[in-house]
Design a protein around this motif. Structure first.
Motif, PDB file in Angstrom:
ATOM      1  N   ASP A 118       6.688 -31.758  21.987  1.00  0.00           N
ATOM      2  CA  ASP A 118       5.499 -30.904  21.929  1.00  0.00           C
ATOM      3  C   ASP A 118       5.358 -30.065  23.201  1.00  0.00           C
ATOM      4  N   ILE A 119       5.653 -30.670  24.351  1.00  0.00           N
ATOM      5  CA  ILE A 119       5.522 -29.949  25.618  1.00  0.00           C
ATOM      6  C   ILE A 119       6.572 -28.850  25.710  1.00  0.00           C
ATOM      7  N   VAL A 120       7.793 -29.130  25.277  1.00  0.00           N
ATOM      8  CA  VAL A 120       8.846 -28.109  25.272  1.00  0.00           C
ATOM      9  C   VAL A 120       8.419 -26.933  24.403  1.00  0.00           C
ATOM     10  N   LEU A 157       5.498 -29.299  35.008  1.00  0.00           N
ATOM     11  CA  LEU A 157       4.175 -29.663  35.531  1.00  0.00           C
ATOM     12  C   LEU A 157       3.089 -29.530  34.462  1.00  0.00           C
ATOM     13  N   TRP A 158       3.475 -29.636  33.193  1.00  0.00           N
ATOM     14  CA  TRP A 158       2.539 -29.413  32.085  1.00  0.00           C
ATOM     15  C   TRP A 158       1.366 -30.372  32.132  1.00  0.00           C
ATOM     16  N   ASP A 159       1.614 -31.651  32.410  1.00  0.00           N
ATOM     17  CA  ASP A 159       0.559 -32.663  32.386  1.00  0.00           C
ATOM     18  C   ASP A 159       0.209 -33.137  33.797  1.00  0.00           C
ATOM     19  N   GLU A 187      -0.681 -17.045  35.487  1.00  0.00           N
ATOM     20  CA  GLU A 187      -2.034 -17.161  36.030  1.00  0.00           C
ATOM     21  C   GLU A 187      -2.854 -18.179  35.243  1.00  0.00           C
ATOM     22  N   ALA A 188      -2.807 -18.093  33.908  1.00  0.00           N
ATOM     23  CA  ALA A 188      -3.580 -19.011  33.076  1.00  0.00           C
ATOM     24  C   ALA A 188      -3.092 -20.448  33.227  1.00  0.00           C
ATOM     25  N   TYR A 189      -1.786 -20.622  33.270  1.00  0.00           N
ATOM     26  CA  TYR A 189      -1.187 -21.957  33.411  1.00  0.00           C
ATOM     27  C   TYR A 189      -1.604 -22.605  34.727  1.00  0.00           C
ATOM     28  N   ALA A 190      -1.481 -21.869  35.826  1.00  0.00           N
ATOM     29  CA  ALA A 190      -1.832 -22.415  37.138  1.00  0.00           C
ATOM     30  C   ALA A 190      -3.338 -22.676  37.235  1.00  0.00           C
TER      31      ALA A 190
END
Length: 277
Positions: A118-120, A157-159, A187-190
């Motif tokens: 799911d993370i991939v 670094l997803w979780d 930007e949104a991810y960080a």
């Protein structure tokens, strides 16, 4: 820009590096969780070297680098990979590896990873690369490979929260539309995870648009550390040795462009030159 050492995510104290006849630094700066920092400078200024000192790829000759209050050199590779992700200018992978496996390489430090698939998928979607996952990495174009590598960083670094992302020219191989899309994704991810983001860029407007703070390097030295605002323009002119013009677009966003004197060229034979009123 000065920040409190008590909230520093990454801290460089008089960090210097000597490589043969070349010296870099000393660098003294702090990065806090959630900060977005762009590194700018002419070619050969030492931008990639500074990023390598931040990532532990290069061991400093002098000074000390600390991460989350602990000496960076004392972190185990496994623990560090859970809190810090790096995207170099180019990344070679095993011949014929499928793209989804390249993205999954960001998760190798986790012994038990039940949400890997799911993370991939989510990471690739955020990097505008979901349609590439079933292809072999070595069959992808340079821009497609760059999106897969960015997805790998997202997956790593997803979780995690309060991590650090270090990227070297992440948008260089992409068309203008994708550059803006991926700048928004970064930007949104960080922001969602309170990650610090440090990026080497060559586009001044991208630095102004997506980052809070500018580190300006020249000749292996940090010549300025300042907010990304119109007040930075004189320092940028000095950095690159050019004149810059400023305006705002219809959304009120600052736009910066080099000012170049128009070249005077003779009109081709038989063609009348017209002047605009």
């Amino acid at each position: 820009m000065k920040t409190s050492t008590h909230t520093a995510l990454l801290q460089l104290d008089s960090v210097g590096l000597r490589l043969g006849a070349h010296s870099f630094g000393p660098f003294s700066l702090h990065i806090t969780p959630g900060e977005r920092i762009a590194i700018l400078g002419p070619s050969g200024a030492g931008k990639s070297t500074l990023l390598k000192l931040m990532s532990r790829e290069c061991k400093p000759t002098t000074g000390q680098v600390s991460f989350h209050g602990q000496r960076l050199a004392d972190w185990s590779l496994s623990d560090l990979s859970r809190r810090r992700a790096v995207l170099p200018q180019s990344g070679d992978v095993a011949f014929g590896l499928q793209a989804d496996l390249v993205v999954g390489l960001g998760r190798v430090a986790r012994v038990h990873d039940p949400h890997l698939a799911d993370i991939v998928q989510a990471s690739a979607t955020l990097a505008h690369a979901a349609g590439l996952l079933r292809r072999r990495f070595d069959t992808l174009s340079g821009g497609e490979q760059a999106r897969i590598q960015l997805a790998r960083v997202f997956a790593q670094l997803w979780d995690t929260h309060d991590g650090l992302i270090l990227v070297d020219e992440p948008l260089a191989a992409l068309d203008p539309g994708l550059q803006l899309d991926l700048l928004d994704s970064l930007e949104a991810y960080a922001f969602a995870r309170h990650h610090g983001l440090v990026a080497i860029l060559h586009d001044i407007n991208q630095a102004m648009l997506g980052f809070d703070r500018l580190l300006l390097l020249k000749g292996g030295k940090l010549v300025a550390d300042l907010p990304s605002s119109a007040e930075a323009v004189p320092a940028l002119e000095s950095l690159y040795g050019i004149a810059l013009g400023c305006t705002t677009d219809i959304q009120g966003t600052l736009v910066i462009a080099p000012l170049r004197k128009p070249a005077r060229r003779p009109a081709p034979a038989g063609v009348m030159a017209w002047a605009c009123a």
